[in-house]
Design a protein around this motif. Structure first.
Motif: not given
Length: 385
Positions: A236-245, A247-253, A283-290
């Motif tokens: 669902p679209r909301w899960s893509l937004w969550v995954a993107g957020a 992944a981005l936070v962990c990448l910058v962090w 959780i970070d891995l799941f986000a990147l996988t999605v």
């Protein structure tokens, strides 16, 4: 022992090749080790490599079960496990002979510390290593593969008959118990049953009971693609937004703070623990996988195919073993020096990746399918009259 070309997925091979490159850059002592470790966030190349390897195993061996039957699938899994075990045994012998000689000859701490248990108790280390109990650093991931490959045919047989839900539920439970000391508890009971005194700290960094979840998830993802009626993975679209957020936070962090997310000694760092596959890391891995599943195909369609990465990924076992040989030789001869001049590092990297590519090409040439067998006379047989 590679899958036939008709069953291979070039995109999976390419990403596995990328994971092999990142693992090599992480293990080889150069100036690139720290900046390129965990480049996508608090997830390493090991997680991606295990997940993709399991996905490929589920895809290929699951298709074999459907076409040739479960017994054929089991035999294929077991043959692969034997091959991986032979690679692990060869690497152990290489470490205990060539690398031990180099390390002692030049008094190289990077090597002597890595194999301190072997140097203290060589016979127990050799027996324990062959029994997959003693797992020196860098040589502690193939034993996971061996055990997972041995268990996979039973898991897939059960899943094909009863569905993946109970298998995944049991896997999640084992992962959860691993976070609370399951491995240590089982080790305490197991070690008393064998005549070895291998310390728990020498049984490998990767926690098998945690990492099995990643393997089983990959098996399910791959095996599920063999059903022609299986719907594509959709989110669902909301899960893509969550995954993107996430992944981005962990990448910058990761790139702002470093590979350790919190100050040393903080009680929060275990939440990102690699060896336990801890919750925040997962959780970070799941986000990147999605994100990879949703946007990866479109991205790959717009990028040129990197055939050299596909070559590395297609011969992943041989390349992985070769990278360990190169890394161990570098540690033995050059030490764990991460501040060498750039020309030396570049020469080392060029020699390393040139070797890995040559190993991949030779492996694929030796394992190429015999699509056009020679005529009987050419095989030393009389042609039929």
């Amino acid at each position: 022992m590679h899958a036939p070309s008709s069953t291979r997925r070039w995109e999976i091979d390419a990403v596995r090749g990328l994971m092999l490159v990142l693992m090599t850059l992480t293990h080889l002592p150069t100036r690139l080790t720290m900046p390129l470790g965990q480049p996508f966030g608090y997830v390493s190349a090991a997680e991606g490599f295990v997940l993709l390897s399991a996905c490929m195993a589920g895809l290929v061996y699951g298709r074999q079960a459907l076409r040739k039957g479960v017994p054929a699938m089991r035999r294929a899994f077991w043959r692969r496990a034997v091959t991986i075990y032979a690679c692990q045994a060869a690497l152990l012998l290489f470490l205990f002979t060539v690398i031990a000689f180099i390390g002692l000859k030049v008094d190289q701490p990077a090597v002597t510390m890595l194999m301190s248990f072997y140097l203290d108790k060589p016979l127990e280390a050799l027996v324990g290593g062959l029994l997959l109990v003693y797992e020196p650093p860098l040589l502690d991931i193939l034993p996971l593969y061996i055990l997972f490959m041995l268990a996979s045919p039973w898991l897939m047989t059960f899943a094909l008959r009863h569905g993946w839900a109970p298998v995944m539920a049991a896997s999640i439970l084992l992962w959860l118990l691993a976070q609370f000391g399951l491995s240590e508890w089982l080790y305490g009971h197991f070690i008393d049953a064998i005549p070895l005194s291998v310390p728990f700290s020498e049984t490998g960094a990767f926690n098998m009971w945690a990492w099995q979840f990643l393997w089983i998830m990959g098996l399910w993802m791959g095996a599920s693609r063999n059903d022609p009626q299986a719907p594509p993975f959709a989110f669902p679209r909301w899960s893509l937004w969550v995954a993107g957020a996430v992944a981005l936070v962990c990448l910058v962090w990761r790139h702002a703070v470093g590979q350790v997310p919190f100050p040393q000694g903080s009680g929060l760092n275990p939440l990102f623990d690699k060896w336990l596959l801890a919750p925040l890391r997962l959780i970070d891995l799941f986000a990147l996988t999605v994100l990879a599943i949703r946007f990866g195909p479109a991205l790959l369609a717009r990028l040129p195919r990197l055939h050299w990465l596909e070559t590395l990924g297609s011969a992943s076992l041989a390349v992985f073993c070769a990278h360990l040989v190169v890394v161990l030789l570098a540690l033995g001869l050059l030490g764990a020096d991460y501040e060498r001049p750039w020309p030396q590092d570049l020469a080392l990297l060029a020699a390393c990746f040139g070797t890995l590519y040559a190993v991949a090409r030779i492996t694929l040439w030796l394992d190429r399918p015999d699509d056009d067998p020679p005529p009987p006379a050419a095989r030393g047989l009389s042609a039929p009259r």
